[in-house]
Scaffold this active site. Structure first.
Site, mmCIF file in Angstrom:
data_model
loop_
_atom_site.group_PDB
_atom_site.id
_atom_site.type_symbol
_atom_site.label_atom_id
_atom_site.label_comp_id
_atom_site.label_asym_id
_atom_site.label_seq_id
_atom_site.Cartn_x
_atom_site.Cartn_y
_atom_site.Cartn_z
ATOM 1 N N GLU A 171 0.881 -1.179 0.000
ATOM 2 C CA GLU A 171 0.000 0.000 0.000
ATOM 3 C C GLU A 171 0.906 1.212 0.000
ATOM 4 O O GLU A 171 1.410 1.624 1.041
ATOM 5 C CB GLU A 171 -0.896 -0.013 1.254
ATOM 6 C CG GLU A 171 -1.862 -1.172 1.348
ATOM 7 C CD GLU A 171 -2.995 -1.090 0.322
ATOM 8 O OE1 GLU A 171 -3.146 -0.038 -0.349
ATOM 9 O OE2 GLU A 171 -3.720 -2.076 0.169
ATOM 10 N N CYS A 227 -1.970 9.382 2.137
ATOM 11 C CA CYS A 227 -1.478 8.802 0.880
ATOM 12 C C CYS A 227 -2.380 9.113 -0.300
ATOM 13 O O CYS A 227 -1.934 9.169 -1.438
ATOM 14 C CB CYS A 227 -1.353 7.297 1.029
ATOM 15 S SG CYS A 227 -2.893 6.535 1.582
HETATM 16 N N1 LIG Z 1 -1.373 3.344 0.357
HETATM 17 C C1 LIG Z 1 -1.506 3.529 1.652
HETATM 18 O O1 LIG Z 1 -2.412 3.002 2.286
HETATM 19 C C2 LIG Z 1 -0.549 4.428 2.401
HETATM 20 C C3 LIG Z 1 -0.912 4.842 3.683
HETATM 21 C C4 LIG Z 1 -0.033 5.659 4.387
HETATM 22 C C5 LIG Z 1 1.154 6.075 3.842
HETATM 23 N N2 LIG Z 1 1.464 5.680 2.576
HETATM 24 C C6 LIG Z 1 2.711 6.176 1.978
HETATM 25 O O2 LIG Z 1 3.771 6.045 2.912
HETATM 26 C C7 LIG Z 1 4.680 7.118 2.835
HETATM 27 C C8 LIG Z 1 4.831 7.812 4.161
HETATM 28 O O3 LIG Z 1 4.719 6.946 5.252
HETATM 29 P P1 LIG Z 1 5.994 6.488 6.093
HETATM 30 O O4 LIG Z 1 6.955 7.624 6.203
HETATM 31 O O5 LIG Z 1 5.517 5.849 7.358
HETATM 32 O O6 LIG Z 1 6.593 5.404 5.104
HETATM 33 P P2 LIG Z 1 7.990 4.633 5.155
HETATM 34 O O7 LIG Z 1 8.027 3.862 3.903
HETATM 35 O O8 LIG Z 1 9.111 5.545 5.488
HETATM 36 O O9 LIG Z 1 7.845 3.650 6.423
HETATM 37 C C9 LIG Z 1 6.872 2.653 6.521
HETATM 38 C C10 LIG Z 1 7.400 1.513 7.355
HETATM 39 O O10 LIG Z 1 8.559 0.949 6.760
HETATM 40 C C11 LIG Z 1 9.624 0.820 7.705
HETATM 41 N N3 LIG Z 1 10.896 1.128 7.017
HETATM 42 C C12 LIG Z 1 11.376 2.347 6.693
HETATM 43 N N4 LIG Z 1 12.553 2.242 6.031
HETATM 44 C C13 LIG Z 1 12.824 0.929 5.937
HETATM 45 C C14 LIG Z 1 13.904 0.159 5.368
HETATM 46 N N5 LIG Z 1 14.923 0.740 4.767
HETATM 47 N N6 LIG Z 1 13.837 -1.188 5.469
HETATM 48 C C15 LIG Z 1 12.795 -1.784 6.074
HETATM 49 N N7 LIG Z 1 11.774 -1.114 6.632
HETATM 50 C C16 LIG Z 1 11.769 0.217 6.574
HETATM 51 C C17 LIG Z 1 9.299 1.820 8.797
HETATM 52 O O11 LIG Z 1 9.840 1.381 10.021
HETATM 53 C C18 LIG Z 1 7.779 1.871 8.790
HETATM 54 O O12 LIG Z 1 7.224 0.920 9.670
HETATM 55 C C19 LIG Z 1 4.107 8.030 1.778
HETATM 56 O O13 LIG Z 1 4.724 7.769 0.542
HETATM 57 C C20 LIG Z 1 2.646 7.645 1.743
HETATM 58 O O14 LIG Z 1 2.010 7.983 0.555
HETATM 59 C C21 LIG Z 1 0.658 4.859 1.853
HETATM 60 C C1 LIG Z 2 -27.278 12.041 4.390
HETATM 61 C C2 LIG Z 2 -27.273 12.236 5.856
HETATM 62 C C3 LIG Z 2 -26.137 11.996 6.601
HETATM 63 C C4 LIG Z 2 -24.940 11.545 5.927
HETATM 64 C C5 LIG Z 2 -23.817 12.245 5.776
HETATM 65 C C6 LIG Z 2 -22.626 11.765 5.125
HETATM 66 C C7 LIG Z 2 -22.704 10.744 4.065
HETATM 67 C C8 LIG Z 2 -21.432 12.275 5.502
HETATM 68 C C9 LIG Z 2 -20.141 11.885 5.020
HETATM 69 C C10 LIG Z 2 -19.041 12.372 5.623
HETATM 70 C C11 LIG Z 2 -17.697 11.958 5.309
HETATM 71 C C12 LIG Z 2 -17.434 11.329 4.025
HETATM 72 C C13 LIG Z 2 -16.725 12.175 6.221
HETATM 73 C C14 LIG Z 2 -15.388 11.713 6.053
HETATM 74 C C15 LIG Z 2 -14.464 11.820 7.026
HETATM 75 C C16 LIG Z 2 -13.193 11.196 6.814
HETATM 76 C C17 LIG Z 2 -12.145 11.276 7.661
HETATM 77 C C18 LIG Z 2 -12.200 12.070 8.874
HETATM 78 C C19 LIG Z 2 -10.853 10.708 7.342
HETATM 79 C C20 LIG Z 2 -10.565 9.493 6.931
HETATM 80 C C21 LIG Z 2 -9.197 9.213 6.614
HETATM 81 C C22 LIG Z 2 -8.697 8.056 6.199
HETATM 82 C C23 LIG Z 2 -9.519 6.860 6.101
HETATM 83 C C24 LIG Z 2 -7.285 8.009 5.847
HETATM 84 C C25 LIG Z 2 -6.658 7.016 5.236
HETATM 85 C C26 LIG Z 2 -5.289 7.189 4.832
HETATM 86 C C27 LIG Z 2 -4.627 6.376 4.018
HETATM 87 C C28 LIG Z 2 -5.169 5.106 3.504
HETATM 88 C C29 LIG Z 2 -3.271 6.696 3.601
HETATM 89 O O1 LIG Z 2 -2.582 7.564 4.100
HETATM 90 C C30 LIG Z 2 -26.125 12.176 8.085
HETATM 91 C C31 LIG Z 2 -25.429 10.981 8.737
HETATM 92 C C32 LIG Z 2 -25.355 13.427 8.457
HETATM 93 C C33 LIG Z 2 -27.545 12.253 8.666
HETATM 94 C C34 LIG Z 2 -28.409 13.136 7.869
HETATM 95 C C35 LIG Z 2 -28.544 12.637 6.471
#
Ligand SMILES: NC(=O)c1ccc[n+]([C@@H]2O[C@H](COP(=O)([O-])OP(=O)(O)OC[C@H]3O[C@@H](n4cnc5c(N)ncnc54)[C@H](O)[C@@H]3O)[C@@H](O)[C@H]2O)c1
Ligand SMILES: CC1=C(/C=C/C(C)=C/C=C/C(C)=C/C=C/C=C(C)/C=C/C=C(C)/C=C/C=C(\C)C=O)C(C)(C)CCC1
Length: 513
Positions: A223, A257
């Site tokens: 990811e 991300c």
């Molecule tokens: N796709 C997703 O769900 C998602 C979610 C969050 C972050 N990210 C991406 O991650 C990056 C930032 O997050 P981060 O700084 O925690 O990432 P990172 O890659 O620096 O670290 C992630 C993990 O890898 C380990 N790690 C770091 N260097 C390593 C190495 N040389 N060998 C082995 N393990 C190592 C770390 O200890 C940590 O647990 C961004 O590029 C972001 O977009 C992706």
């Molecule tokens: C229609 C009615 C209602 C519905 C309202 C809705 C649909 C509200 C939607 C709100 C949303 C979409 C809120 C989102 C919040 C998200 C947050 C705070 C963040 C999430 C972040 C994530 C998952 C991050 C992930 C990161 C990754 C993968 C990598 O770095 C009600 C319910 C209001 C009732 C009336 C009618």
């Protein structure tokens, strides 16, 4: 009232092999095969998280100055809902599935798919949503019957320490364990044999993980990050663009991300979009983001300096924000109008609160530029009418798409990258699927022996009968045109397509009776 948090202690390198031998052994003893055992673990994890809520809030505040609202929605609430969703559905998910699309000839062997756990697996987490992005995959791994070793990110140290308390309070220590540490400890883990590795982090480290997994043929989920474009066509609503894109970059101060890395805006809309950014910023933070309880800090000095030099090096013009405070690791949401797609703000992932905008002449140019920067980002954010959006979708690839919005995470929608942004998906039902081997199982009844004997030597003329019963007649001609066989013909030939095939199939079925 302040909440006391535990200190993060790295696991000693010497201890790592012994520590992971325990869950490995537990898997081989089939401890986690029992679905009721898995359910009890998940339910206990739920209550362990509940019992440590205040510590989670405090840890996220200390690590990232994460607002309580964001911790509630995107960390605690997210994983608690995940657990309840999983426990409600697990009995349904683990059931054997009837194998789909099986030819009539093989139906008698009762083919089915069993969802087998993979074994002892490793989950490596990221710092930005420390609980959600580490425990999220763990929930799926437990549900699927694996034993798990968890390595939280050392860059969110308070959260890592609280996670350890939660895991140790809630889960069976013989099946689920935490290893704490940075690069050396992760390298020590990677030297071991795993049945799957689930990694969330940057693409460079992702490559290290995939390489380390290769000698053991260990499957990997990556990811990764994304240089995600937002494409704003001239049919877009500037107010919606600005409010939603600003949210995409104020959430966790842009350390997400999926947040958009840069905006390609039709030149007619640049002025109105920038004006709306200023209005939205004033509305969301009437006193500015600095000092606001609703705005995160940059995780550490290294990332702060990286972001500072990105902004220092831009050739663009700052139109909103631009202030920072090193002592507080604060960087303001910052809109920059850049002159070229080659500007560093566009071409490398900022993972921070920058909003570079590049004016484009038309949609074709935007699509061409976006595909040139990175053709397989994690997210893509098209703004505009249906025709414009469809045109964008047909000419691009990405892990996911939010139309007319910023990174919209629907908790149970499959989530994952493609190409440079990674592979494998989880969340919702996918969190279970990603952790199982779909094991095909057939059972040949002894009474079928008369028919199955066709496979034994002496082969003689048996091939004729075999082909008559099993060869499918093409429903297309030599130029690739589809021929219409008609459902009646299909029915009367038992799916074979010709009278000969139908007769062969009928004979096979008759012989089985
Ligand atoms: N796709 C997703 O769900 C998602 C979610 C969050 C972050 N990210 C991406 O991650 C990056 C930032 O997050 P981060 O700084 O925690 O990432 P990172 O890659 O620096 O670290 C992630 C993990 O890898 C380990 N790690 C770091 N260097 C390593 C190495 N040389 N060998 C082995 N393990 C190592 C770390 O200890 C940590 O647990 C961004 O590029 C972001 O977009 C992706
Ligand atoms: C229609 C009615 C209602 C519905 C309202 C809705 C649909 C509200 C939607 C709100 C949303 C979409 C809120 C989102 C919040 C998200 C947050 C705070 C963040 C999430 C972040 C994530 C998952 C991050 C992930 C990161 C990754 C993968 C990598 O770095 C009600 C319910 C209001 C009732 C009336 C009618």
């Amino acid at each position: 009232m302040g909440v006391e948090l535990p200190e993060l202690q790295f696991t000693s390198l010497d201890e790592i092999p012994l520590r992971i031998s325990v869950p490995r052994k537990a898997f081989l003893e089939h401890k986690t095969r029992d679905v009721e055992f898995r359910l009890v673990q998940l339910r206990k994890l739920y209550w362990a998280i509940k019992d440590h809520e205040e510590e989670i809030f405090e840890a996220c505040a200390q690590d990232l100055h994460k607002p309580r609202f964001e911790t509630e929605l995107a960390e605690i609430g997210w994983i608690l809902n995940d657990i309840v969703f999983t426990t409600r559905n697990l009995h349904k998910w683990v059931k054997d599935e009837k194998a789909p699309d099986i030819d009539l000839n093989y139906k008698l062997m009762n083919p089915k798919i069993r969802k087998d756990p993979l074994g002892c697996v490793l989950v490596i987490g990221a710092f930005n949503f420390p609980f959600q992005l580490t425990l999220g995959p763990v929930i799926g791994a437990i549900a699927a019957g694996n034993t798990v070793v968890i390595k939280p990110s050392e860059n969110a140290p308070r959260s890592a320490a609280v996670m350890q308390k939660i895991v140790e309070a809630g889960l069976d220590p013989s099946c689920y364990t935490i290893v704490q540490g940075g690069v050396p400890e992760t390298q020590a883990l990677l030297a071991e044999r795993w049945d799957k590795i689930f990694f969330t982090g940057g693409a460079n480290v992702g490559r290290i993980i995939a390489k380390a997994a290769a000698p053991h043929l260990t499957p990997v989920v990556l990811e990764l990050g994304g240089i995600n474009p937002a494409i704003v066509t001239k049919s877009a609503d500037p107010r919606l663009v600005a409010r939603r894109m600003l949210w995409g970059k104020l959430l966790n101060a842009g350390q997400v991300c999926t947040s958009q890395n840069y905006l390609l805006v039709d030149k007619a809309l640049v002025g109105p979009v920038v004006e709306e950014f200023k209005k939205a910023y004033k509305e969301f933070y009437p006193n500015g983001a600095k000092g606001s309880e609703d705005y995160s800090k940059i995780v550490n000095e290294t990332h702060f300096q990286r972001l500072k030099s990105m902004l220092d090096n831009t050739k663009g013009k700052i139109l909103m924000g631009g202030t920072m405070d090193e002592k507080e690791l604060f960087i303001e949401p910052t809109v920059v109008q850049v002159e070229s797609i080659d500007d560093s703000l566009c071409t490398s992932e900022s993972f921070g609160p920058f909003i570079p905008i590049l004016a484009v002449d038309n949609l074709d140019e935007a699509i061409q530029l976006a595909n040139g920067v990175q053709s397989t980002p994690l997210g893509l954010y098209p703004f505009g009418n249906k025709a414009d959006v469809e045109k964008i979708l047909a000419a691009t690839r990405s892990g996911g798409v939010s139309i007319n919005d910023a990174a919209l995470h629907i908790p149970t929608l499959p989530f994952g990258g493609v190409g440079e942004s990674g592979y494998g998906a989880y969340r919702g039902r996918s969190s279970f699927d990603v952790w199982v081997h779909r094991r095909p199982i057939t059972s040949s009844p002894s009474w079928l022996e008369a028919i199955l004997a066709i496979r034994y030597p002496p082969y003689g003329n048996k091939i004729k009968t075999f082909k008559a019963a099993s060869a499918l007649t093409p429903d297309f001609d030599r130029s690739g045109r589809k021929l219409t066989l008609g459902w009646l013909r299909c029915l009367f030939t038992l799916g074979g397509g010709t009278a000969k095939a139908g007769a062969g199939r009928a004979a096979a079925v008759a012989a089985s009776e």
